[in-house]
Enzyme design. Structure first.
Site, PDB file in Angstrom:
ATOM      1  N   LYS A 197      36.604  41.814  36.239  1.00 20.86           N
ATOM      2  CA  LYS A 197      37.786  41.451  35.233  1.00 20.86           C
ATOM      3  C   LYS A 197      37.305  40.953  33.867  1.00 20.86           C
ATOM      4  O   LYS A 197      36.371  40.071  33.801  1.00 20.86           O
ATOM      5  CB  LYS A 197      38.856  40.577  35.881  1.00 20.86           C
ATOM      6  CG  LYS A 197      39.902  40.063  35.148  1.00 20.86           C
ATOM      7  CD  LYS A 197      40.854  39.384  35.777  1.00 20.86           C
ATOM      8  CE  LYS A 197      42.416  38.964  34.896  1.00 20.86           C
ATOM      9  NZ  LYS A 197      43.123  38.063  35.629  1.00 20.86           N
ATOM     10  N   SER A 226      47.476  39.790  35.317  1.00 25.39           N
ATOM     11  CA  SER A 226      46.517  40.113  34.196  1.00 25.39           C
ATOM     12  C   SER A 226      45.400  40.951  34.696  1.00 25.39           C
ATOM     13  O   SER A 226      44.526  41.444  33.831  1.00 25.39           O
ATOM     14  CB  SER A 226      46.039  38.846  33.590  1.00 25.39           C
ATOM     15  OG  SER A 226      45.335  38.042  34.387  1.00 25.39           O
ATOM     16  N   SER A 233      48.219  36.776  38.704  1.00 28.00           N
ATOM     17  CA  SER A 233      47.651  37.969  37.936  1.00 28.00           C
ATOM     18  C   SER A 233      46.834  38.824  39.126  1.00 28.00           C
ATOM     19  O   SER A 233      46.206  39.782  38.711  1.00 28.00           O
ATOM     20  CB  SER A 233      46.763  37.364  36.934  1.00 28.00           C
ATOM     21  OG  SER A 233      47.520  36.675  35.843  1.00 28.00           O
TER      22      SER A 233
END
Length: 473
Positions: free
Chosen positions: A81, A156, A180
């Site tokens: 990520k 996210s 997220s």
């Protein structure tokens, strides 16, 4: 190599590599070929690390041929990520401001993934600074859902969700400060688990300001429960650079995969007492909860009636956002997204008294869940009240009930669990009438990831989902 190998479980990849049946080089090349073919439709990756990954894959292959001791993720291609710092590799945090940043150190998560022998393929797409639950930023197009590219991935960890679902990596690192990991896992039809608060250290470089971490946890996303647990085992455990993380050694999460769940007491809540939920989502997730009765568990309706605690979460989150990034308002505001501007301006107005009151209001919420878990081993709910919405749009009504107008308040089930620090997972449990994934939210006692994992593994065996592949795959 057959593209079916791209969808094989990561634990099988590890076994095939160790037994010299496949090469880490061939497997890494396979994923890069798929990324080249498919990611133009999805925008799951912000940065690819082809040269570094191929060098690491060749080194991994050489280690196998020499008979070296192999790490638990040896040769397995993973995505990282883009909120995690990566030494020598661009880390944008989804922001124009940092579009050319090249860190000189890894985050602790990246360190551990590398040390376990995994092959990072690149950095996955995120909203700016990971703030919101849909994957939009100013670096390019929205990250798009493999099941329907006109829909959002959630966020996210949106790029991670898209990459896992479309077979563009074997495993993905995510992080979850308000949902997220669980939001994109739900919307993209993959499995993700947010560990107990403090289980995975959040050290992200010496340059980051030392702030209290009330809500955020890194965790894994994968196509199977075992794959996710294999990555969680690598990520979890104490690190002295994060004084907020748990000091005890991580439990043997892999052992929980085969644990018996018969006799567990489970509570079900369709709405936490306050959420507007789409009727189809409510129906399918309720049917999924009833699977646990088939597995010998006791299931009943939870007496849970919460009020929205979004303002608490928003106060804590935007205060931290402003401490870290408030300086950008002076000279770089024109490069920021609308939602970061909102968050920074709100955080600038939070007083010490506001912050103290927000912390105080978490305590009754913790006590309510502690009371519930005196009776039950797990709490089940829908992960999300809706399926993935169209990119660039936030629901104004859900199931013919007016939703909260603010863009993050369509997430009633996830952020309260961040506030109390409990572990929670989203597992795929069905599809809507228009073919979009629906997730079941499995919440455990603080510190008890093992029961969450055991329940998820048993559900997966009873109602497997890996045979389903999205349109873009």
């Amino acid at each position: 190599m057959d593209d079916n190998l791209a969808f094989a479980p990561a634990f099988e990849h590890r076994e095939l590599i160790a037994s010299k049946q496949i090469s880490p080089v061939e497997l890494t090349e396979l994923y890069f070929r798929r990324i080249e073919q498919l990611d133009g439709q999805l925008h799951a990756y912000l940065t690819l690390t082809h040269d570094e990954a191929m060098a690491a894959a060749k080194a991994a292959e050489a280690a196998v041929m020499r008979g070296d001791e192999l790490g638990p993720l040896h040769g397995v291609p993973v995505s990282i990520k883009d909120l995690e710092l990566t030494k020598g590799i661009r880390t944008t945090s989804g922001s124009l401001v940092y579009q050319d940043r090249i860190p000189d150190e890894d985050s602790v998560v990246v360190e551990r993934v590398r040390q376990a022998g995994a092959i990072p393929l690149g950095k996955t797409n995120v909203p700016e600074f990971g703030l919101i639950g849909a994957n939009e930023n100013r670096l390019g197009d929205h990250c798009r859902n493999p099941w329907n590219p006109e829909r959002t991935t959630g966020a996210s960890s949106g790029g991670a969700g898209a990459a896992v679902a479309a077979g563009l990596c074997a495993l993905a690192t995510g992080s979850d400060g308000g949902g997220s990991i669980r939001i994109p896992s739900c919307f993209c039809g993959v499995y993700g688990i947010k560990p107990t608060q403090g289980r995975v250290p959040r050290y992200n470089g010496t340059a980051a300001p030392m702030l209290p971490n009330h809500t955020s946890q890194s965790g894994p996303m994968a196509r199977t429960v075992r794959d996710a647990v294999m990555l969680l085992q690598v990520m979890a455990g104490y690190d002295h650079r994060d004084p907020t993380c748990l000091r005890e050694a991580a439990p043997d999460f892999l052992a929980a995969l085969d644990r018996e769940i018969q006799g567990l007491r489970l509570a079900w809540s369709a709405d936490f007492g306050y959420a507007a939920v789409d009727p189809e989502v409510a129906s399918i997730s309720a049917e999924a909860a009833q699977v646990f009765e088939e597995l010998g568990c006791f299931l009943e309706e939870a007496d849970l009636s919460l009020k929205s605690h979004f303002d608490i979460w928003w106060t804590l989150t935007t205060t931290g956002l402003h401490v870290s990034n408030g300086h950008l308002l002076a000279h770089q505001a024109d490069q920021l997204t609308w939602y970061i501007l909102d968050g920074l301006r709100h955080g600038a107005q939070v007083t010490g008294a506001d912050y103290a009151k927000a912390l105080g209001r978490i305590e009754p919420l913790k006590a309510r869940f502690a009371e519930l878990f005196e009776t039950y081993d797990l709490l089940l709910s829908p992960t999300m009240p809706v399926t993935a919405m169209s990119v660039g749009h936030y629901p104004q009504d859900i199931g013919d009930v007016e939703a909260h107008p603010y863009y993050f308040r369509f997430l009633p089930f996830t952020y309260p669990i961040n506030l109390i620090g409990h572990p929670a997972a989203s597992l795929p449990c069905g599809f809507s009438s228009d073919g979009l994934p629906i997730g079941l939210h499995v919440i455990g006692r603080r510190g008890d990831e093992a029961t969450v994992i055991a329940a998820c593994a048993a559900f997966e065996q009873a109602r497997p989902w890996v045979q389903h592949r999205p349109a873009v795959s």
